[in-house]
Design a protein around this motif. Structure first.
Motif, PDB file in Angstrom:
ATOM      1  N   VAL A 110      52.866  66.653  66.416  1.00 18.18           N
ATOM      2  CA  VAL A 110      52.971  66.862  64.975  1.00 18.18           C
ATOM      3  C   VAL A 110      51.598  66.735  64.300  1.00 18.18           C
ATOM      4  N   HIS A 113      60.977  59.033  58.637  1.00 15.64           N
ATOM      5  CA  HIS A 113      59.703  59.356  59.278  1.00 15.64           C
ATOM      6  C   HIS A 113      58.549  58.464  58.796  1.00 15.64           C
ATOM      7  N   GLU A 133      59.987  72.654  67.114  1.00 15.35           N
ATOM      8  CA  GLU A 133      59.470  71.485  67.837  1.00 15.35           C
ATOM      9  C   GLU A 133      60.272  71.287  69.121  1.00 15.35           C
ATOM     10  N   ALA A 161      60.101  71.946  60.286  1.00 15.48           N
ATOM     11  CA  ALA A 161      59.845  71.698  61.704  1.00 15.48           C
ATOM     12  C   ALA A 161      61.084  71.208  62.455  1.00 15.48           C
ATOM     13  N   PRO A 162      62.085  72.058  62.615  1.00 12.22           N
ATOM     14  CA  PRO A 162      63.304  71.602  63.296  1.00 12.22           C
ATOM     15  C   PRO A 162      63.129  71.530  64.812  1.00 12.22           C
ATOM     16  N   ASN A 163      63.928  70.668  65.427  1.00 17.30           N
ATOM     17  CA  ASN A 163      64.012  70.636  66.887  1.00 17.30           C
ATOM     18  C   ASN A 163      65.141  71.593  67.270  1.00 17.30           C
ATOM     19  N   ARG A 203      59.299  65.065  53.998  1.00 14.38           N
ATOM     20  CA  ARG A 203      60.286  64.760  55.024  1.00 14.38           C
ATOM     21  C   ARG A 203      61.005  63.472  54.667  1.00 14.38           C
ATOM     22  N   MET A 210      56.376  63.427  69.938  1.00 13.55           N
ATOM     23  CA  MET A 210      56.336  64.007  68.597  1.00 13.55           C
ATOM     24  C   MET A 210      55.123  63.592  67.777  1.00 13.55           C
ATOM     25  N   ARG A 222      55.494  73.123  55.952  1.00 13.39           N
ATOM     26  CA  ARG A 222      56.187  73.527  57.179  1.00 13.39           C
ATOM     27  C   ARG A 222      57.601  72.976  57.201  1.00 13.39           C
TER      28      ARG A 222
HETATM   29  N1  GLU Z   1      60.910  67.789  64.261  1.00 13.92           N
HETATM   30  C1  GLU Z   1      61.025  66.641  63.436  1.00 13.92           C
HETATM   31  C2  GLU Z   1      62.453  66.439  63.036  1.00 13.92           C
HETATM   32  O1  GLU Z   1      63.225  67.379  63.019  1.00 13.92           O
HETATM   33  C3  GLU Z   1      60.252  66.782  62.161  1.00 13.92           C
HETATM   34  C4  GLU Z   1      58.902  66.259  62.316  1.00 13.92           C
HETATM   35  C5  GLU Z   1      58.239  66.053  60.996  1.00 13.92           C
HETATM   36  O2  GLU Z   1      58.786  66.378  59.928  1.00 13.92           O
HETATM   37  O3  GLU Z   1      57.128  65.580  61.036  1.00 13.92           O
HETATM   38  O4  GLU Z   1      62.822  65.323  62.732  1.00 13.92           O
END
Ligand code: GLU
Length: 559
Positions: A284, A302, A141, A107-109, A298, A280, A105
């Motif tokens: 997530v 994280h 997200e 997963a941008p905000n 990622r 989050m 995936r």
């Molecule tokens: N939405 C998160 C971000 O942009 C990513 C979350 C993830 O990769 O688990 O930092």
């Protein structure tokens, strides 16, 4: 110098071009030639003249023809271009448990448009999905209403389209609030979480002391009653939170009973009406699990989240995906922080999200950088844990390999100075749109006695060659005299070979670069290239952004 020497230079120039996917670099070729053929060293002085011709010849060929020609003339050097070897070392490391396909995936905000940092995550995950086969989920997200910019939904879609990712599924977290509420209740029911009404400061203080707050010992029934009141609107923002029961003795205080739900009253979410939002780490995990995500790639910022998320997986008895955390990537020279960009746009410092000073994908796209080049650059950086700094030079080299053969050549004369050329014959110069590829046609430029030349070239330069026309000698301010047609003579005198335009022929042209604007005139046809890149000879590649009665506006790409 004999033909044999010319051939040696030619094959090494080809080898250099194949190796770097770019026009050959004279210094590198010279170094290689003298290293491999010490017998040529006594001729070192004569080589540069021949080398210039050879380099022009190679640069004039279509890049896709380099390799075949090299293989034909010097197969041993073709083997050494190590393009095979290079590709292998550049290949991403394998992922475990991926052989039967993956679900990954991005997963941008939606807090702003995507930038180079996002592109790294997006392209790396994409590369693995392509490699192993499977699904690629785009997950928006948007469960932190304070970080949602309503315009970003559209911008993110545009940026994804530009990147050309192989997205197979799209999920908006704001559509899944009930899913998170249900799982939140479930986690409370199994004793994995509690509703905490402690004051935030008070809780923080206890946490540092590794002490439980009074809410931690609520019965499950009490917690469920509080949870219902929380969803029912009985609490104000900041009065209540749901915490995962972790380990109060954990050496990292950030792991101790972290929050997974909270109330946010303002501002309103553009897609839903809600007050209770998952944080989050909870949304997530819920989604990675329910969407069947097998591998997560990622950034290492994280890593702490991965540790926190592990507690939730354990409570539910779910198997976490395979994680990889890549190192930080420092990107100099552009603004990347969404809040600084927004402030700058509001203050008028930047013209918009695609201002040349920004590191957004739309900004670099507007400058003529192609997504394929960004993809190659970030995939080459890979998923190593070491922090690195992003190399613009490398991106430019990759981009040049992508755009070179689709970019027609034109003359742009920066800071034009009118020069009357005494004794020069009137004539029509026929200049290829792309050297070495006659099929693409020529530009015909009629010279009738006066020209404009770049100011820098008219100051002090004695002999100058007007490219594809003739040689002139500067005789004073705005004055020059014809000095014959002989290209070899110009080369022997090391005369600069410069771009020019007939006086009154060019159209005004402004080139925006991150360092400032360059004003000049360019060939009128350039106006027909809106949205495309061209190469301004001796100046660099530009993307033609706009053309109107006032002239042409271009964005500088790179040299
Ligand atoms: N939405 C998160 C971000 O942009 C990513 C979350 C993830 O990769 O688990 O930092």
């Amino acid at each position: 110098m004999d033909a044999g020497v010319r051939k040696v230079l030619y094959v090494y120039a080809l080898q250099n071009a194949v190796k770097h996917g770019n026009v050959p670099n004279p210094k590198a070729v010279m170094g290689k030639v003298l290293g491999a053929h010490p017998e040529l060293r006594p001729h070192a002085k004569e080589i540069p003249g021949v080398l210039t011709e050879v380099l022009d010849e190679v640069a004039g060929m279509p890049p896709e023809a380099w390799k075949a020609r090299l293989e034909e003339l010097a197969p041993e050097l073709a083997g050494e271009t190590n393009s095979g070897k290079k590709d292998r070392s550049k290949e991403l490391p394998p992922l475990e448990e991926a052989e039967d396909g993956v679900v990954m995936r991005f997963a941008p905000n939606p807090s702003g448009p995507l930038h180079l940092g996002h592109a790294r995550a997006a392209f790396l995950n994409d590369a693995y999905v392509k490699r192993y086969g499977g699904r690629y989920v785009l997950r928006i997200e948007d469960t932190d209403p304070r970080r949602v910019d309503p315009d970003a939904y559209q911008m993110v879609q545009e940026d994804l389209k530009w990147m050309g990712l192989g997205i197979t599924d799209i999920v908006y977290q704001s559509d899944r609030m009930e899913v998170y509420y249900d799982l939140g209740r479930k986690l409370i029911e199994i004793g994995g979480a509690y509703v905490c009404t402690c004051d935030a400061e008070y809780f923080r203080d206890l946490k540092i002391k590794q002490k439980a707050c009074p809410c931690r010992s609520h019965s499950i029934e009490d917690n469920l009653a509080l949870w219902d009141r929380m969803l029912g609107g009985d609490f104000a923002e900041g009065q209540v939170t749901v915490r995962v029961k972790t380990d109060l003795a954990h050496p990292d205080p950030a792991m101790r009973d972290f929050s997974i739900f909270r109330i946010v009253d303002t501002p309103h979410h553009p897609r839903i009406e809600a007050r209770v939002y998952p944080l989050m780490n909870f949304s997530v995990v819920a989604d990675d699990h329910l969407l069947g995500i097998t591998h997560v790639i990622r950034g290492k910022d994280h890593i702490a989240n991965t540790r926190r998320q592990r507690y939730i997986y354990d409570y539910f008895g779910w198997k976490p995906p395979v994680y990889r955390h890549y190192g930080r990537m420092g990107i100099e020279g552009v603004v990347l922080s969404t809040s600084s960009m927004r402030e700058g746009i509001n203050a008028g410092t930047y013209t918009g999200w695609d201002d040349v000073h920004l590191g957004t994908l739309r900004a670099i796209g507007r400058r003529g950088i192609r997504p394929e080049a960004v993809r190659e650059a970030v995939v080459e950086i890979g998923i190593g844990e070491t922090d690195i700094s992003f190399s613009w030079e490398n991106l430019y080299a990759k981009n040049k390999a992508v755009i070179d053969h689709v970019s027609d050549r034109f003359f742009f004369v920066p800071e034009p100075v009118s020069v009357r050329i005494e004794g020069a014959p009137e004539q029509v110069a026929e200049i290829p749109l792309y050297p070495g590829d006659a099929a693409r046609g020529v530009r015909e430029i009629t010279f009738e006695g006066a020209a404009v030349l770049p100011r820098a070239e008219t100051e002090g330069a004695a002999l100058v060659r007007m490219k594809d026309l003739f040689n002139i000698r500067m005789t004073g301010a705005g004055q020059a005299e014809y000095a014959g047609d002989d290209l070899a003579a110009a080369r022997a005198a090391k005369a600069p070979i410069i771009q020019w335009l007939p006086e009154g022929y060019g159209i005004p042209c402004r080139v925006l670069t991150p360092e400032g604007e360059v004003f000049g005139v360019c060939e009128p046809q350039v106006a027909g290239y809106q949205g495309r890149t061209v190469q301004f000879e001796r100046f660099g590649f530009v993307r033609v952004d706009r053309a109107d009665e006032a002239g042409v506006l271009c964005y500088f790409t790179h040299r």
